[in-house]
Design an enzyme around this catalytic site. Structure first.
Site, PDB file in Angstrom:
ATOM      1  CE  LYS A  93       9.250  -2.744  10.178  1.00 45.03           C
ATOM      2  NZ  LYS A  93       8.980  -1.937   9.147  1.00 45.03           N
TER       3      LYS A  93
ATOM      4  CB  SER B 194     -11.991  -9.943   0.318  1.00 42.63           C
ATOM      5  OG  SER B 194     -10.874  -9.404  -0.376  1.00 42.63           O
ATOM      6  CG  ASN B 195      -7.093 -12.132  -0.172  1.00 43.35           C
ATOM      7  OD1 ASN B 195      -6.203 -13.075  -1.385  1.00 43.35           O
ATOM      8  ND2 ASN B 195      -6.548 -10.905  -0.738  1.00 43.35           N
TER       9      ASN B 195
ATOM     10  CG  HIS C 225       2.746  -7.396  -4.750  1.00 44.90           C
ATOM     11  ND1 HIS C 225       2.603  -7.106  -3.937  1.00 44.90           N
ATOM     12  CD2 HIS C 225       2.528  -7.791  -6.902  1.00 44.90           C
ATOM     13  CE1 HIS C 225       2.976  -6.035  -4.951  1.00 44.90           C
ATOM     14  NE2 HIS C 225       2.114  -6.043  -6.010  1.00 44.90           N
TER      15      HIS C 225
HETATM   16  C1  GAR Z   1      -5.322  -7.553  -2.256  1.00 45.18           C
HETATM   17  O1  GAR Z   1      -5.634  -7.388  -3.005  1.00 45.18           O
HETATM   18  C2  GAR Z   1      -3.971  -7.841  -1.946  1.00 45.18           C
HETATM   19  O2  GAR Z   1      -3.176  -8.142  -3.137  1.00 45.18           O
HETATM   20  C3  GAR Z   1      -3.333  -6.420  -2.262  1.00 45.18           C
HETATM   21  O3  GAR Z   1      -3.922  -5.859  -1.507  1.00 45.18           O
HETATM   22  C4  GAR Z   1      -5.425  -5.821  -1.086  1.00 45.18           C
HETATM   23  C5  GAR Z   1      -5.874  -6.682   0.218  1.00 45.18           C
HETATM   24  O4  GAR Z   1      -7.686  -6.992  -0.232  1.00 45.18           O
HETATM   25  N1  GAR Z   1      -1.899  -5.806  -0.791  1.00 45.18           N
HETATM   26  C6  GAR Z   1      -1.127  -5.066  -1.840  1.00 45.18           C
HETATM   27  O5  GAR Z   1      -0.907  -4.450  -2.666  1.00 45.18           O
HETATM   28  C7  GAR Z   1      -0.015  -6.026  -0.845  1.00 45.18           C
HETATM   29  N2  GAR Z   1       1.705  -4.593  -1.520  1.00 45.18           N
HETATM   30  P1  GAR Z   1      -8.040  -7.746   0.989  1.00 45.18           P
HETATM   31  O6  GAR Z   1      -7.770  -6.642   2.189  1.00 45.18           O
HETATM   32  O7  GAR Z   1      -9.753  -7.320   0.553  1.00 45.18           O
HETATM   33  O8  GAR Z   1      -7.626  -9.078   0.931  1.00 45.18           O
END
Ligand code: GAR
Length: 199
Positions: free
Chosen positions: A64, A12-13, A108
């Site tokens: 990795k 979503s981001n 984050h």
């Molecule tokens: C977001 O809330 C981001 O902040 C978090 O994962 C989600 C991804 O959502 N990231 C972390 O927790 C990193 N440690 P999305 O796939 O819908 O963008």
């Protein structure tokens, strides 16, 4: 400027960044979406957005280092100058950070340095804090640690559940991440030690 967005899940981001680019708010191109999970919805989003995607799975590489070398080869092919980690649930090695020093952003779902890790929303709720939020920061060698670009706080309500809180956090993320990327792309961030000053 060519941007790569890294995702492992919903994306979503990634969608919010792509929408902001489309609206002309960010003067850059998302040249690549890198994904390490074949089941990630981010892959379907990339297809719909007509953004090139690279599915690259850790399990197909011995180490990795080899996995990351594969990623870097693809980033170099696309002349990537900014990497945006957007729910990419894999730690980036120091070698990778060095190659793209101060060119990797992460979002984050907490007010760093509180609630580092991958379960920040649950952890904040469980701890009982009254205020949490969202952080966009530069990535350095330590997890959830680099200089902070933007933060926004929100209040936790007494009747909040993990889902309701996550919903409000995501709304903030979708505004804050494009804002931070815009600042980076426009060269408005100046680093003085840990402090990122905005021009
Ligand atoms: C977001 O809330 C981001 O902040 C978090 O994962 C989600 C991804 O959502 N990231 C972390 O927790 C990193 N440690 P999305 O796939 O819908 O963008």
């Amino acid at each position: 400027m060519n941007i790569a967005v890294f995702c492992s899940g919903n994306g979503s981001n990634f969608q919010a960044i792509a929408d902001s680019v489309r609206r002309g708010e960010i003067a850059a191109k998302i040249a690549l979406m890198v994904c390490d999970n074949p089941k990630a919805f981010a892959l379907a989003r990339a297809k719909k957005l007509e953004i090139k995607s690279l599915l690259i799975e850790r399990k197909n590489f011995k180490t990795k280092e080899e996995f990351e070398a594969g990623v870097i080869r693809n980033l170099e092919k696309e002349s990537i100058e900014l990497i945006c980690l957007a729910g990419f649930m894999r730690l980036i090695s120091p070698g990778f950070v060095q190659r793209y020093r101060n060119k990797i952003l992460n979002i984050h779902p907490a007010l760093l340095p509180a609630f580092k890790g991958t379960r920040s929303i649950k952890d904040a709720l469980g701890y009982g804090v009254k205020v949490t939020g969202v952080t966009v920061h530069l990535v350095d060698e330590k997890t959830d640690h680099g200089p902070i670009i933007l933060q926004k706080a929100l209040e936790i309500k007494e009747n909040d559940t993990e889902e309701s809180l996550a919903g409000r956090i995501h709304e903030i993320e979708h505004e804050l991440y494009p804002q931070a990327i815009k600042l980076f792309v426009e060269g408005k961030l100046n680093l003085a030690g840990r402090r990122a000053k905005i021009e």
